[in-house]
Design a protein around this motif. Structure first.
Motif, PDB file in Angstrom:
ATOM      1  N   LYS A 181       3.241   3.797  35.437  1.00 37.35           N
ATOM      2  CA  LYS A 181       4.393   4.699  35.478  1.00 37.35           C
ATOM      3  C   LYS A 181       5.200   4.385  36.728  1.00 37.35           C
ATOM      4  O   LYS A 181       4.648   4.108  37.790  1.00 37.35           O
ATOM      5  CB  LYS A 181       3.918   6.150  35.524  1.00 37.35           C
ATOM      6  CG  LYS A 181       5.028   7.184  35.595  1.00 37.35           C
ATOM      7  CD  LYS A 181       4.482   8.586  35.635  1.00 37.35           C
ATOM      8  CE  LYS A 181       4.279   8.988  37.086  1.00 37.35           C
ATOM      9  NZ  LYS A 181       3.947  10.394  37.286  1.00 37.35           N
ATOM     10  N   ASN A 182       6.528   4.399  36.581  1.00 34.75           N
ATOM     11  CA  ASN A 182       7.421   4.210  37.720  1.00 34.75           C
ATOM     12  C   ASN A 182       8.618   5.126  37.514  1.00 34.75           C
ATOM     13  O   ASN A 182       9.506   4.834  36.728  1.00 34.75           O
ATOM     14  CB  ASN A 182       7.862   2.753  37.842  1.00 34.75           C
ATOM     15  CG  ASN A 182       8.724   2.488  39.058  1.00 34.75           C
ATOM     16  OD1 ASN A 182       9.148   3.408  39.749  1.00 34.75           O
ATOM     17  ND2 ASN A 182       8.989   1.228  39.314  1.00 34.75           N
ATOM     18  N   GLU A 183       8.615   6.258  38.196  1.00 29.62           N
ATOM     19  CA  GLU A 183       9.699   7.236  38.066  1.00 29.62           C
ATOM     20  C   GLU A 183      10.470   7.316  39.374  1.00 29.62           C
ATOM     21  O   GLU A 183       9.882   7.273  40.448  1.00 29.62           O
ATOM     22  CB  GLU A 183       9.139   8.617  37.718  1.00 29.62           C
ATOM     23  CG  GLU A 183       8.492   8.683  36.351  1.00 29.62           C
ATOM     24  CD  GLU A 183       7.952  10.067  36.042  1.00 29.62           C
ATOM     25  OE1 GLU A 183       7.990  10.953  36.915  1.00 29.62           O
ATOM     26  OE2 GLU A 183       7.489  10.258  34.909  1.00 29.62           O
ATOM     27  N   THR A 184      11.787   7.444  39.251  1.00 30.93           N
ATOM     28  CA  THR A 184      12.647   7.560  40.426  1.00 30.93           C
ATOM     29  C   THR A 184      13.355   8.900  40.382  1.00 30.93           C
ATOM     30  O   THR A 184      13.834   9.326  39.346  1.00 30.93           O
ATOM     31  CB  THR A 184      13.689   6.428  40.443  1.00 30.93           C
ATOM     32  OG1 THR A 184      13.007   5.179  40.408  1.00 30.93           O
ATOM     33  CG2 THR A 184      14.552   6.492  41.681  1.00 30.93           C
ATOM     34  N   GLU A 185      13.409   9.546  41.548  1.00 30.21           N
ATOM     35  CA  GLU A 185      14.061  10.846  41.649  1.00 30.21           C
ATOM     36  C   GLU A 185      14.990  10.820  42.854  1.00 30.21           C
ATOM     37  O   GLU A 185      14.610  10.352  43.932  1.00 30.21           O
ATOM     38  CB  GLU A 185      12.990  11.923  41.833  1.00 30.21           C
ATOM     39  CG  GLU A 185      13.508  13.320  41.926  1.00 30.21           C
ATOM     40  CD  GLU A 185      12.364  14.309  42.073  1.00 30.21           C
ATOM     41  OE1 GLU A 185      12.301  14.949  43.129  1.00 30.21           O
ATOM     42  OE2 GLU A 185      11.540  14.409  41.156  1.00 30.21           O
TER      43      GLU A 185
ATOM     44  N   GLU B 189      -2.072   6.865  42.597  1.00 25.18           N
ATOM     45  CA  GLU B 189      -0.790   7.554  42.531  1.00 25.18           C
ATOM     46  C   GLU B 189      -0.116   7.360  43.881  1.00 25.18           C
ATOM     47  O   GLU B 189      -0.647   7.763  44.913  1.00 25.18           O
ATOM     48  CB  GLU B 189      -0.985   9.034  42.221  1.00 25.18           C
ATOM     49  CG  GLU B 189      -1.547   9.254  40.826  1.00 25.18           C
ATOM     50  CD  GLU B 189      -1.772  10.712  40.493  1.00 25.18           C
ATOM     51  OE1 GLU B 189      -1.785  11.553  41.421  1.00 25.18           O
ATOM     52  OE2 GLU B 189      -1.934  11.002  39.308  1.00 25.18           O
TER      53      GLU B 189
ATOM     54  N   HIS C  72      10.269   7.524  44.767  1.00 18.43           N
ATOM     55  CA  HIS C  72       9.681   6.811  43.640  1.00 18.43           C
ATOM     56  C   HIS C  72       8.222   7.231  43.502  1.00 18.43           C
ATOM     57  O   HIS C  72       7.490   7.245  44.493  1.00 18.43           O
ATOM     58  CB  HIS C  72       9.744   5.295  43.853  1.00 18.43           C
ATOM     59  CG  HIS C  72      11.132   4.780  44.068  1.00 18.43           C
ATOM     60  ND1 HIS C  72      11.899   4.289  43.044  1.00 18.43           N
ATOM     61  CD2 HIS C  72      11.901   4.696  45.181  1.00 18.43           C
ATOM     62  CE1 HIS C  72      13.071   3.911  43.525  1.00 18.43           C
ATOM     63  NE2 HIS C  72      13.087   4.151  44.816  1.00 18.43           N
ATOM     64  N   GLU C  73       7.819   7.563  42.280  1.00 14.99           N
ATOM     65  CA  GLU C  73       6.435   7.911  42.000  1.00 14.99           C
ATOM     66  C   GLU C  73       5.871   6.856  41.070  1.00 14.99           C
ATOM     67  O   GLU C  73       6.354   6.689  39.954  1.00 14.99           O
ATOM     68  CB  GLU C  73       6.339   9.294  41.375  1.00 14.99           C
ATOM     69  CG  GLU C  73       6.763  10.403  42.316  1.00 14.99           C
ATOM     70  CD  GLU C  73       6.686  11.779  41.685  1.00 14.99           C
ATOM     71  OE1 GLU C  73       6.012  11.931  40.643  1.00 14.99           O
ATOM     72  OE2 GLU C  73       7.298  12.702  42.240  1.00 14.99           O
TER      73      GLU C  73
ATOM     74  N   GLU D 190       3.511   7.569  46.169  1.00 19.07           N
ATOM     75  CA  GLU D 190       4.868   8.080  46.318  1.00 19.07           C
ATOM     76  C   GLU D 190       5.540   7.268  47.427  1.00 19.07           C
ATOM     77  O   GLU D 190       5.008   7.136  48.527  1.00 19.07           O
ATOM     78  CB  GLU D 190       4.836   9.554  46.693  1.00 19.07           C
ATOM     79  CG  GLU D 190       6.201  10.190  46.734  1.00 19.07           C
ATOM     80  CD  GLU D 190       6.115  11.673  47.001  1.00 19.07           C
ATOM     81  OE1 GLU D 190       6.595  12.092  48.069  1.00 19.07           O
ATOM     82  OE2 GLU D 190       5.569  12.390  46.148  1.00 19.07           O
TER      83      GLU D 190
ATOM     84  N   GLN E 273      16.129   8.180  47.720  1.00 20.01           N
ATOM     85  CA  GLN E 273      15.361   8.153  46.475  1.00 20.01           C
ATOM     86  C   GLN E 273      13.867   8.257  46.747  1.00 20.01           C
ATOM     87  O   GLN E 273      13.363   7.693  47.719  1.00 20.01           O
ATOM     88  CB  GLN E 273      15.625   6.864  45.702  1.00 20.01           C
ATOM     89  CG  GLN E 273      17.022   6.747  45.174  1.00 20.01           C
ATOM     90  CD  GLN E 273      17.200   5.484  44.359  1.00 20.01           C
ATOM     91  OE1 GLN E 273      16.489   4.506  44.550  1.00 20.01           O
ATOM     92  NE2 GLN E 273      18.160   5.501  43.450  1.00 20.01           N
TER      93      GLN E 273
END
Length: 120
Positions: free
Chosen positions: A94-98, A71, A81-82, A73, A79
């Motif tokens: 998984k590739n999530e952007t916040e 995992e 990204h996880e 970060e 931004q």
């Protein structure tokens, strides 16, 4: 003399059971094998996904059910990204952007102002 033989035989049986039980416990506490994808490789994979970002967190998650995953970060500009990377195959699961909110920056500014007032 018969009593002595019985104690010796019984004692030998107890020692055998204890030794066998100890071996069984040792066999169940063997450390898990190291992941095929190293931390450095996981970081390289993450940087290919998000070029120019810096790693703010890295954890190996050993899951009871399923494959172990890295995992990661990453932070790039405003931004976060996880990414989750399979520790056996190196595939990005998984590739999530916040977007980091401006509220976080405002809260920091407020704390800085309070700190300045405390010094007076």
């Amino acid at each position: 003399m018969r009593i002595t033989k019985k104690f010796i035989v019984a004692g030998a049986g107890v020692v055998t059971l204890v030794a066998g039980g100890g071996a069984a416990v040792a066999a169940t506490t063997v450390a898990a094998p190291a992941p095929k994808v190293t931390a450095e490789q996981a970081i390289e994979i993450a940087h290919k996904q998000v070029a120019g970002a810096w790693v703010s967190e890295l954890d190996l998650d050993s899951r009871d059910t399923g494959a172990d995953v890295w995992e990661i970060e990453l932070t790039k500009g405003a931004q976060r990204h996880e990414l989750t990377i399979d520790a056996a195959t190196g595939k990005v699961a998984k590739n999530e952007t916040e977007q980091q909110s401006d509220k976080d920056d405002d809260d920091r500014d407020d704390r800085d102002d309070r700190d300045d007032r405390d010094d007076d």
